[in-house]
Scaffold this active site. Structure first.
Site, PDB file in Angstrom:
ATOM      1  N   ARG A  70       0.847  -1.202   0.000  1.00 57.17           N
ATOM      2  CA  ARG A  70       0.000   0.000   0.000  1.00 57.17           C
ATOM      3  C   ARG A  70       0.878   1.245   0.000  1.00 57.17           C
ATOM      4  O   ARG A  70       0.560   2.252  -0.611  1.00 57.17           O
ATOM      5  CB  ARG A  70      -0.937   0.006   1.234  1.00 57.17           C
ATOM      6  CG  ARG A  70      -1.625   1.352   1.400  1.00 57.17           C
ATOM      7  CD  ARG A  70      -2.792   1.391   2.366  1.00 57.17           C
ATOM      8  NE  ARG A  70      -2.754   0.480   3.469  1.00 57.17           N
ATOM      9  CZ  ARG A  70      -1.977   0.634   4.562  1.00 57.17           C
ATOM     10  NH1 ARG A  70      -1.176   1.678   4.679  1.00 57.17           N
ATOM     11  NH2 ARG A  70      -2.010  -0.260   5.521  1.00 57.17           N
ATOM     12  N   TYR A  73     -17.024  16.682 -14.376  1.00 56.88           N
ATOM     13  CA  TYR A  73     -17.476  15.289 -14.356  1.00 56.88           C
ATOM     14  C   TYR A  73     -18.466  15.135 -13.184  1.00 56.88           C
ATOM     15  O   TYR A  73     -18.207  15.632 -12.080  1.00 56.88           O
ATOM     16  CB  TYR A  73     -16.267  14.360 -14.190  1.00 56.88           C
ATOM     17  CG  TYR A  73     -16.651  12.945 -13.853  1.00 56.88           C
ATOM     18  CD1 TYR A  73     -17.502  12.211 -14.684  1.00 56.88           C
ATOM     19  CD2 TYR A  73     -16.188  12.328 -12.695  1.00 56.88           C
ATOM     20  CE1 TYR A  73     -17.871  10.915 -14.365  1.00 56.88           C
ATOM     21  CE2 TYR A  73     -16.551  11.035 -12.374  1.00 56.88           C
ATOM     22  CZ  TYR A  73     -17.391  10.340 -13.209  1.00 56.88           C
ATOM     23  OH  TYR A  73     -17.763   9.059 -12.892  1.00 56.88           O
ATOM     24  N   ASP A  81      -7.822  19.209 -13.391  1.00 50.01           N
ATOM     25  CA  ASP A  81      -8.131  17.870 -13.896  1.00 50.01           C
ATOM     26  C   ASP A  81      -7.799  17.878 -15.384  1.00 50.01           C
ATOM     27  O   ASP A  81      -8.498  18.488 -16.189  1.00 50.01           O
ATOM     28  CB  ASP A  81      -9.625  17.588 -13.642  1.00 50.01           C
ATOM     29  CG  ASP A  81     -10.036  16.196 -14.103  1.00 50.01           C
ATOM     30  OD1 ASP A  81      -9.358  15.637 -14.987  1.00 50.01           O
ATOM     31  OD2 ASP A  81     -11.057  15.684 -13.599  1.00 50.01           O
ATOM     32  N   LYS A 105      -8.741   6.896 -18.482  1.00 52.10           N
ATOM     33  CA  LYS A 105      -9.109   7.395 -19.803  1.00 52.10           C
ATOM     34  C   LYS A 105      -7.926   7.309 -20.775  1.00 52.10           C
ATOM     35  O   LYS A 105      -7.484   6.222 -21.085  1.00 52.10           O
ATOM     36  CB  LYS A 105      -9.671   8.811 -19.664  1.00 52.10           C
ATOM     37  CG  LYS A 105     -10.727   8.936 -18.538  1.00 52.10           C
ATOM     38  CD  LYS A 105     -11.965   8.161 -18.864  1.00 52.10           C
ATOM     39  CE  LYS A 105     -12.936   7.857 -17.746  1.00 52.10           C
ATOM     40  NZ  LYS A 105     -12.951   8.560 -16.511  1.00 52.10           N
TER      41      LYS A 105
END
Ligand code: PLP
Length: 358
Positions: free
Chosen positions: A25, A77, A149, A174
């Protein structure tokens, strides 16, 4: 090729004596390779990967405290709008959603509690363009963090850090992944202290991606420039076809000279990308559904940025979490269709539009 370190943990010869890795992690060599690659692509010093784009945004907002305020673009978004309003507002963080097409509008919302300016450019799904340099000047003047973004543009078309942004965020899902097979997010920053704070949140909250996914994105990145060139060429063909189509009312693509901020797009972007939105004359949702169900190559699905073309109905799919009256205010009408133009043969794509739209 970068090995996939498919391990959750690492041998320590004695407690605390290890080769730089303790637990996946916190660190993983495959993820480290991707994080360095993303930092290099965006011209930043530090890259951090998350298990989704929203997990990356979540980490940014967790830098803030109750009482802090965020000035956000008003075309976002839907999931970003949802995490801001439905998750973080209840922890006492206040969000102002502002039309940023004219960056000077932002300054009136700045006060002593303002800690973050957040925006997309091009925006999802209205393809508005925001002047990054102008916003960064305002952010610097008021010592406010500025996050962008950059999912739609990718670092190949636009590098916000070079224009003054403090944080660049990606839904890696994306274009960076590029093949619709990974969900992932990323943050890229220059400032060492900011990186340390975000790494702390990344590890403490734990939304990190696995090594297999990091490997896939490292592979996707190798062709990013070639894919983006083709997305742009195909995007231009599709946009020009739709602009003259008798059923189309409005078309949104920053490459058009009559796009409100075309000049800014030209200055801050290498090219205009393959994302296009359009509405139909009469604004009938059923008619858009009919068109979308007739497409052969533009598959109806959430997401964007893969090599295969997709179509999406934001009002009922990606942006359904935004109340209708808010959507309508920004022009996100019921008939709006968003296209993610892929890298297929452009003639095939035009033929597909012709047969579906009549
Ligand atoms: C512009 C933009 N930002 C953020 C996100 C969220 O990313 P993810 O779906 O990887 O969580 C998306 C997803 O569609 C997006 O389009």
């Amino acid at each position: 090729m970068t090995p996939i370190f498919q391990t959750s943990t690492y041998v320590q010869s004695r407690p605390g004596e290890h080769k730089g890795y303790e637990y996946s992690r916190t660190h993983n060599p495959t993820r480290d390779a991707l994080q360095s690659s993303l930092a290099a692509l965006e011209g930043g010093k530090h890259g951090l990967c998350f298990s989704s784009g929203l997990a990356a945004i979540d980490a940014v907002v967790k830098l803030l405290n109750p009482g802090d305020e965020v000035i956000s673009g008003n075309d976002l978004y839907g999931g970003t709008y949802r995490i801001f309003t439905k998750v973080f507002e209840k922890y006492g963080i206040k969000f102002h959603f502002v039309d940023m097409s004219d960056a000077t509008e932002i300054e009136q919302y700045v006060n002593e509690n303002t800690k973050l300016i957040w925006l997309e450019t091009p925006t999802n799904p209205m393809m508005n363009i925001v002047d990054l340099k102008a916003v960064s000047d305002i952010a610097k003047k008021h010592k406010v963090l500025f996050g962008v973004d950059n999912t739609f543009a990718t670092p190949y078309l636009q590098q916000p850090i070079s224009l003054g942004a403090d944080i660049v965020m990606h839904s890696v899902t994306k274009y960076l992944g590029g093949h619709s097979d990974v969900v992932m997010g990323a943050l890229i920053v220059n400032d060492d202290q900011l990186a340390e704070d975000l790494v702390f949140i990344q590890n403490s909250c734990g939304a990190t991606p696995g090594p297999q996914d990091c490997f896939l994105v490292l592979r996707g990145i190798k062709t990013l420039h070639i894919r983006m060139d083709r997305h742009c060429v195909n995007g231009k063909r599709v946009a020009e076809f739709l602009k003259t189509h008798p059923k189309v009312e409005n078309i949104y693509w920053p490459g058009f000279e009559d796009h409100a901020n075309h000049k800014i797009a030209k200055e801050q972007m290498r090219d205009f990308g393959g994302m296009i939105s359009f509405t139909l004359k009469g604004d009938n949702q059923e008619e858009s559904f009919d068109i979308m169900s007739k497409f052969h190559y533009f598959t109806c699905a959430e997401s964007l940025g893969g090599v295969e073309s997709l179509c999406n109905h934001p009002a009922s799919m990606t942006h359904a979490s935004i109340p209708r009256e808010e959507r309508i205010k920004i022009g996100l009408l019921d008939s709006l269709i968003r296209l993610s133009v892929g890298i297929e043969d452009a003639d095939d794509l035009i033929d597909d539009l012709k047969q579906a739209m009549g």
